[in-house]
Structures are given as structure tokens and as C-alpha cells.
Enzyme design. Structure first.
Site, mmCIF file in Angstrom:
data_model
loop_
_atom_site.group_PDB
_atom_site.id
_atom_site.type_symbol
_atom_site.label_atom_id
_atom_site.label_comp_id
_atom_site.label_asym_id
_atom_site.label_seq_id
_atom_site.Cartn_x
_atom_site.Cartn_y
_atom_site.Cartn_z
ATOM 1 N N ARG A 17 0.821 -1.205 0.000
ATOM 2 C CA ARG A 17 0.000 0.000 0.000
ATOM 3 C C ARG A 17 0.862 1.264 0.000
ATOM 4 O O ARG A 17 0.409 2.330 -0.417
ATOM 5 C CB ARG A 17 -0.955 -0.011 1.200
ATOM 6 C CG ARG A 17 -2.024 -1.098 1.085
ATOM 7 C CD ARG A 17 -2.829 -1.242 2.359
ATOM 8 N NE ARG A 17 -3.763 -0.163 2.575
ATOM 9 C CZ ARG A 17 -5.053 -0.188 2.205
ATOM 10 N NH1 ARG A 17 -5.547 -1.243 1.566
ATOM 11 N NH2 ARG A 17 -5.844 0.832 2.472
ATOM 12 N N GLU A 41 -13.064 0.043 -0.514
ATOM 13 C CA GLU A 41 -12.753 0.985 0.568
ATOM 14 C C GLU A 41 -13.136 2.410 0.200
ATOM 15 O O GLU A 41 -13.155 2.787 -0.976
ATOM 16 C CB GLU A 41 -11.249 0.963 0.871
ATOM 17 C CG GLU A 41 -10.722 -0.355 1.394
ATOM 18 C CD GLU A 41 -9.219 -0.303 1.655
ATOM 19 O OE1 GLU A 41 -8.753 0.657 2.300
ATOM 20 O OE2 GLU A 41 -8.519 -1.218 1.189
#
Length: 230
Positions: free
Chosen positions: A55, A173
Site C-alpha cells: 500500500r 474501501e
């Protein structure tokens, strides 16, 4: 707290979870902070080192840009694949992983419209942010089609022979850029009454008396060490 997923997408609840040990410094700061900036303020890290590294490298393809780790992540549904991994690592005694399972985790719950109304920069994904085929958008108009809302209402999200993409989509998300102010939190959720009292004491110590804290065992997996479920 309204039960999630009964509202239209632009008002949908969103949830971020963290270990209860992290709540005191979070409350003292008055905000959640993106992984790229949190540093030593994270008392107990429940995340996978490999996932966190990915990420920090994966670029966000729409404004405000940056990498995924520059955002505070929220899911649209409980019992996420990430929480399942945490629960299974505990159940299986997996070495070199966070060991304590999902029982100590606290959900901080807000909603899409609260984030949008404050003009915070945000980006939504249609699934696992690390997956190559995942799409992103920063437009509220795209949310109804971007996110698989019926799947968010399902208890089971595993892939099936007919649909090999369910798990990726369940990991959709809402990413809030850099930091998320706690005044946007509408409530908290924990697994047991004992965790509720523990969290209420943490909140009282921070001067917060009337926060909504719900006991939601159905938002957790709750595996015991070495447990086998039929």
C-alpha cells in the site's frame, strides 16, 4: 447507530477498525492518521507488513493522488477479509504475525455523507486496493455503481465457481486523504460487553462520556486458538 447498508450509497456507513490499545493516542490526537504518517503513535499494529508495504507503493490514479498509505482506510461492511486473516492468524498461532485475533479490535463508524460534507479529500475503490484490476473514483455520483452493495450485505464473501471476484470486491474501501477527524465518528462497536466497558473507560479517561458504543458480536469472527468449527 443505524444498522449499516440500509441507506443509499451516498449515506452508507463506513468503518475503520483498530486495536483497543491504540484508542488512547487516537483520542488524544483527535483524529485517525494515514499509515504513511502514523509513525510510533500506533501502539499495537494489527496489519500485515507485506500488505502495508504494497500500500506504500501502490499509486492512487485519481486526485488527490499519492499512494494508498497516504489515506485513512474505511470498509463499507464488517467481517472483512482483512479481519478474517487476523482472526485466522490467531486461531492458527501463525508465527511472526499479530497474535491476539479480532476480539480486541474496535470499529470506528462514520458515513459517506459526513466525509463528503466536510470537503475532506477522499477516493473510493471498487475492491482490494492492491489488486491490478481495481478501479478508483473521487466522485460521489460513481458510488452506486462502483461498489457492489448487495455483496456488502452478505455474511459470506468467499469466491465461488461462478464468481471468482467476490473477495476482491468485498474489500472495497473509502480512503480519506491524510487524516480523519474524530468529530465525524457516529459511534463505536466492539465484540463483547467486557470490551465495551474497557472502551468506555478509555473514552471516559479522554473526557468523552456519551459516546455510542454498540456490542456487535456478529461483526467479528471471534475464533479461539486452535478452534475447529463445523
Amino acid at each position: 447507530m443505524v444498522l449499516l447498508l440500509t441507506l443509499p450509497p451516498e449515506q452508507a456507513q463506513i468503518m475503520h477498525f483498530t486495536h483497543i490499545d491504540n484508542m488512547s493516542p487516537i483520542l488524544a490526537a483527535g483524529r485517525l492518521v494515514a499509515d504513511s504518517a502514523v509513525g510510533e503513535r500506533l501502539t499495537t499494529d494489527v496489519g500485515s507488513a507485506a500488505i502495508k508495504a504494497s500500500r506504500r507503493a501502490k499509486r492512487v490514479p485519481c486526485p488527490p493522488g499519492g499512494v494508498i498509505a497516504d489515506y485513512v482506510p474505511f470498509y463499507y461492511a464488517p467481517r472483512s477479509p482483512m479481519m478474517y486473516r487476523i482472526a485466522c492468524d490467531h486461531r492458527d498461532g501463525k508465527p511472526n504475525c499479530y497474535p491476539d485475533g479480532d476480539d480486541p479490535l474496535v470499529y470506528l463508524v462514520s458515513s459517506v455523507d459526513r466525509v463528503h460534507a466536510t470537503r475532506l479529500d477522499w477516493v473510493a475503490s471498487d475492491g482490494n486496493c492492491a489488486a491490478a484490476l481495481t478501479c478508483f473514483s473521487n466522485s460521489l455520483r460513481d458510488l452506486p455503481e462502483l461498489v457492489d452493495w448487495p455483496l456488502m450485505r452478505e455474511t459470506l464473501w468467499r469466491n465461488t465457481p461462478a464468481d471468482q471476484d467476490r473477495m476482491r470486491r468485498r474489500m472495497a474501501e473509502l480512503l480519506v486523504h491524510r487524516e480523519f477527524p474524530l468529530e465525524l465518528v457516529i459511534g463505536y462497536a466492539v465484540r463483547t460487553p467486557a470490551r465495551e466497558e474497557q472502551l468506555r473507560q478509555v473514552l471516559r479517561d479522554a473526557g468523552i462520556i456519551n459516546a455510542y458504543v454498540g456490542v456487535r458480536p456478529d461483526w467479528y469472527y471471534g475464533f479461539g486458538r486452535g478452534e475447529v468449527r463445523g
